[in-house]
Design an enzyme around this catalytic site. Structure first.
Site, short mmCIF file in Angstrom:
data_model
loop_
_atom_site.label_atom_id
_atom_site.label_comp_id
_atom_site.label_asym_id
_atom_site.label_seq_id
_atom_site.Cartn_x
_atom_site.Cartn_y
_atom_site.Cartn_z
N THR A 23 0.97 -1.26 0.02
CA THR A 23 -0.06 0.04 0.01
C THR A 23 0.84 1.51 0.07
OG1 THR A 23 -1.83 -1.16 1.20
CG2 THR A 23 -1.91 1.13 1.23
N LYS A 67 -6.71 1.09 -3.65
CA LYS A 67 -6.56 0.82 -2.46
C LYS A 67 -6.67 1.75 -1.29
CE LYS A 67 -5.29 -2.05 0.76
NZ LYS A 67 -3.67 -2.53 1.13
N LYS A 121 -0.54 4.61 9.60
CA LYS A 121 -0.06 4.66 8.09
C LYS A 121 -0.89 4.75 6.92
CE LYS A 121 1.36 0.94 6.26
NZ LYS A 121 0.95 0.67 4.95
#
Length: 291
Positions: free
Chosen positions: A94, A170, A238
């Protein structure tokens, strides 16, 4: 195919194992010696460096933590130069769409192909080879890489022709996941404040129009003091940070993502970053004086 697999963590290890089971030759690199030992037990070839893993490989798969680690492996670690001419570099971590585009440009300058292919499904999906994989690449390369991807996931989505498009999908996925967890915690916090049994709230909401996959999965763990960790708070610190970065790049306002990010960040800042992400509810409890 001959595959170099970089990043043998909790998801990377079963993904590499599934590639081996599908008949691919896998050489892998990870800084953790235990991960390399497991790869060897699974029939793979441990490598001492990214470059060693990439020697003669047709495909390089990067299942690393972030774009910085991908760049280190590809450029500083010699992986890109070690690959066969015309090889495919598949970034499955990611990462911000802007960073993905930059890496793709550098890979393309060497005559190799870049595949933007982040995944969703967690450790369970990696183990069962049922990951969702969101792919941004041209049609010809998509056809070439599809057999490799199908060894790791059963939901392969060709979302666009360009690098960064898979990463964007994503990011949108993580936006919704993070907001769903945070808003579920907020709902429980309101119920707790007025003395309603949270188990009753969970039962009602789980069968109503307010339900979501995240509510059903994280809700029961929100009612536990120390639930097992399936995904840590710091993961969403994150990932929601990446969501906000993508929003800045696109000049898109994401106020709900920003609010959810602050709640996960506050939870991590108090020392709960390694706790299960359902424990963002602790920040709501402290705000409302019920913790």
């Amino acid at each position: 195919m001959n595959i170099a697999f970089i990043g043998l963590g909790s998801m990377g290890t079963p993904m590499a194992r599934n590639l081996i089971a599908a008949g691919h030759a896998v050489a892998g690199y990870d800084p953790n010696p235990k991960a390399l030992a497991v790869l060897s037990e699974n029939g793979g070839k441990p490598a001492a460096t990214p470059a060693a893993a990439g020697q003669g490989a047709d495909v390089a798969i990067l299942m690393v933590v972030n774009a910085v680690q991908a760049e280190q492996a590809l450029f500083d670690g010699g992986l890109l130069a070690a690959l066969e001419p015309g090889a495919m570099v598949v970034l499955m971590a990611t990462c911000p769409p802007g960073a993905v585009k930059t890496i793709a440009e550098h890979v393309g300058q060497t005559g190799r192909n870049f595949v933007d292919a982040p995944v969703s499904g967690g450790v369970a999906g990696a183990e069962a080879a049922t990951l969702s994989i969101m792919v941004g690449v041209g049609d010809a390369v998509f056809e070439r890489i599809s057999p490799v991807l199908r060894a790791m996931g059963d939901k392969i989505f060709h979302v666009g022709q360009e690098a960064g498009q898979g990463a964007t999908v994503k990011v949108v996925n993580q936006l919704l996941c993070g907001v769903h967890i945070a808003v579920a915690a907020e709902g429980f916090a309101l119920a707790n404040k007025v003395g309603i049994d949270p188990n009753v709230i969970l039962e009602i909401l789980g069968g109503s129009a307010a339900s979501s996959w995240m509510l059903k999965d994280r809700g029961p763990r929100m009612l536990q003091d120390e639930p097992p960790v399936t995904s840590a708070v710091d993961i969403f610190v994150k990932d929601l940070g990446l969501v906000l970065e993508a929003g800045r790049e696109a000049k898109a306002a994401l106020p709900l993502a920003a609010a959810a990010y602050q709640m996960f960040l506050a939870t991590s800042g108090r020392g709960d970053g390694k706790a299960d992400d359902s424990q963002v509810i602790r920040s709501y409890s402290l705000l409302n004086g019920t913790g």
